[in-house]
Enzyme design. Structure first.
Site, PDB file in Angstrom:
ATOM      1  N   THR A  51       0.838  -1.193   0.000  1.00  0.00           N
ATOM      2  CA  THR A  51       0.000   0.000   0.000  1.00  0.00           C
ATOM      3  C   THR A  51       0.875   1.245   0.000  1.00  0.00           C
ATOM      4  O   THR A  51       2.040   1.212   0.396  1.00  0.00           O
ATOM      5  CB  THR A  51      -0.898   0.077   1.246  1.00  0.00           C
ATOM      6  N   ASP A  52       0.311   2.359  -0.434  1.00  0.00           N
ATOM      7  CA  ASP A  52       0.927   3.651  -0.149  1.00  0.00           C
ATOM      8  C   ASP A  52       0.678   3.942   1.332  1.00  0.00           C
ATOM      9  O   ASP A  52       0.016   3.175   2.039  1.00  0.00           O
ATOM     10  CB  ASP A  52       0.326   4.729  -1.055  1.00  0.00           C
TER      11      ASP A  52
END
Length: 578
Positions: free
Chosen positions: A282-283
């Site tokens: 994920t960011d």
């Protein structure tokens, strides 16, 4: 079971066995810990003992500091880890941004602003060398977004350009340069930024392309970079309504999730259709683009269930680990999904050879730091600046400025406010003054009303400054005006534009009709939307000594402009080309 012998892992039997045997030896809590990448906000041993020793994280990233401090920090962290850590950096511009003393080589846009594709390879090479010297092994780069919308400022300088072709070519070069240092890459931000004009740090953004158009553009970028061997992909908090509906017909607007929480984008599209076998992360999970989608206790396990293998950054480690464990125990994360994630995490570690590297050799010795900010790397930055400083327009033929004709320079600085990086947004002006004086100009630096009041001057207001500055003696006092604009901004606003010091501020280029005026952008490429009146516009790409020196050399005719630009500079607005 993941095929760890296939690309991008390419493990031998020994590596595969280490991955599977190590997973089998872990407790449930240790398995859950491997899913997390922590942002190390403290360098204290006690902090690392907790994060690495207690929570058993799979990876770390750190806040910037001196190279000496960062290297020692990483060394201590690796010494405390049961399983060697993935150590990430964010080397989007070379070493700069990863450590305080790293080399600012170029921005992505700069690396796409000359026909010489080797610029991007050099940027990746320096990024790899300087971060590997610290003990990093994972780069959150290259950025493979396509800058279609000139109003999008979160990637305006962080994209190689506005076509798939330039992004593909330069991203491959960056990756190849980075790979020379045995660093793995995480390209970002799937499914692709640059369509929306907002910033997922502060709001969920959307890639609204239809399936066919996305496939021909962003999809082509991802497919070619996957085939090129990129090992991991960072997922943006970017929704893609048309893509989601392609795989889930009938999906309502309310059901469209950012990609980090969208199994149809991660599994059906990225895994199955594009064939990506590597690690998905994920960011940053505190970005509002993710947090606005659902409660954190639900989003933490939902991201892994959707198809992400690693979760970037704790908000609170005790809470987030508990949320992930609860999600597993409730069946949100299946046993198969957890196993797949762990195989890819440890598979990436084995790809780096971490499983057979003696613990004391995971981080180089202090002597390795000599490469950081080295003369060689600054020479590379200077060469790139010479190639990429770009003349956007000179419609009145103001260039070159010559000392004999334009000796007295009125120098203006336009700065954004300091952002979370803490970098002085006004330091460039001293460099500009020094460089102009070095070639023989007499430089008079303008100070606005706020600056003069801060220095103790009384009874000064914007209209008194305008009265002093804007009068018929202006062209008798100065032979030319040069404006340097360092308006950066990052992750705090949905758009970045010039903000003048006051209404009708005296630094606004009213003087273009009085003397030859040159506007130099040191960051954003879209400033003509705010200064269409300037007839000479230069994009120097960075507030570095090398970029400013190259710009002054070209302003004075001592060096030719070699940089290129795309049509985003005109901001799709009447008057900017005049």
């Amino acid at each position: 079971m993941i095929d760890l012998t296939a690309s991008p892992f390419n493990l031998d039997d020994e590596g595969v066995a280490w991955v599977r045997d190590t997973i089998d030896s872990l407790t449930l809590e240790e398995k859950i810990g491997q899913l997390f990448i922590n942002l190390n906000t403290s360098f204290s041993p006690e902090y690392l003992d907790r994060i690495v020793g207690e929570y058993k994280v799979g990876g770390i990233r750190y806040m910037g500091a001196s190279s000496t401090a960062v290297q020692e920090h990483i060394r201590y962290a690796q010494s405390k880890a049961k399983i060697p850590l993935l150590v990430a950096s964010n080397p989007e511009m070379g070493g700069f941004g990863s450590i305080d003393d790293g080399t600012l080589v170029a921005t992505h846009l700069s690396a796409g602003s000359n026909p010489d594709k080797s610029i991007a390879r050099d940027m990746g090479r320096v990024a790899g060398r300087e971060t590997a010297a610290l003990g990093c092994n994972w780069a959150f780069a290259p950025i493979v977004d396509i800058h279609y919308n000139w109003r999008n400022t979160v990637i305006s300088t962080r994209s190689f350009g506005n076509t798939p072709e330039i992004v593909i070519e330069r991203a491959k070069e960056y990756f190849d340069g980075l790979s020379e240092s045995n660093s793995v890459a995480a390209m970002k931000h799937f499914p692709g930024d640059g369509i929306d004009e907002r910033d997922q740090h502060v709001v969920t953004t959307y890639n609204t392309l239809g399936y066919d158009e996305w496939t021909d553009t962003f999809g082509r970028v991802y497919r070619e970079l996957i085939e090129h061997g990129v090992q991991s992909i960072m997922i943006g908090h970017i929704g893609a309504p048309e893509l989601s509906r392609h795989f889930r017909p009938g999906m309502t607007d309310a059901e469209v999730m950012p990609a980090t929480l969208a199994p149809e984008l991660l599994q059906d599209l990225l895994r199955d259709e594009l064939g990506f076998n590597g690690l998905i992360l994920t960011d940053a999970s505190m970005m509002v683009g993710m947090t606005q989608a659902m409660r954190r206790r639900d989003a933490v396990p939902a991201s892994i269930a959707a198809g992400c293998d690693m979760f970037l950054f704790f908000r609170d480690p005790e809470e987030d680990v508990r949320y992930m464990l609860d999600g597993y125990r409730a069946g949100v994360i299946t046993e198969q999904r957890l196993q797949e994630a762990l195989e890819r995490i440890l598979g990436l570690k084995a790809t780096l050879g971490l499983h057979k590297t003696p613990r004391e050799q995971l981080v180089p010795g202090p002597e390795a730091l000599s490469v950081i900010g080295s003369a060689e790397h600054h020479a590379i930055a200077a060469d790139i600046a010479d190639k990429t400083v770009t003349l956007v327009k000179d419609t009145e033929g103001n260039l070159p400025l010559e000392v004999a004709k334009h000796r007295r320079i009125r120098l203006y600085g336009v700065s954004g406010q300091a952002d979370f990086t803490g970098v002085d947004p006004s330091g460039y002006l001293d460099i500009a003054k020094e460089e102009l004086e070095a070639v023989g100009f007499e430089v008079h630096v303008f100070k606005n009303a706020l600056q003069r009041a801060a220095e103790g001057e009384e009874h000064v207001y914007f209209h008194t400054v305008m009265g002093e500055e804007a009068n018929e003696q202006y062209h008798e006092q100065y032979d030319a005006a040069i404006v340097f604009a360092n308006v950066a901004g990052f992750a705090q606003e949905a758009s970045i534009r010039i903000k003048w010091s006051t209404p009708m501020a005296a630094e606004i280029p009213w003087y273009v009709t009085e003397v030859p005026t040159v506007f130099v952008s040191l960051f954003q490429p879209n400033h003509l939307i705010d200064v269409p009146m300037v007839k000479t516009m230069i994009h120097a790409h960075a507030p570095s000594r090398e970029a400013i020196h190259a710009a002054v050399q070209k302003i004075t005719g001592k060096s030719e402009f070699q940089g290129t630009f795309n049509d985003n500079v005109w901001c799709d607005t009447f008057g900017t080309r005049l």
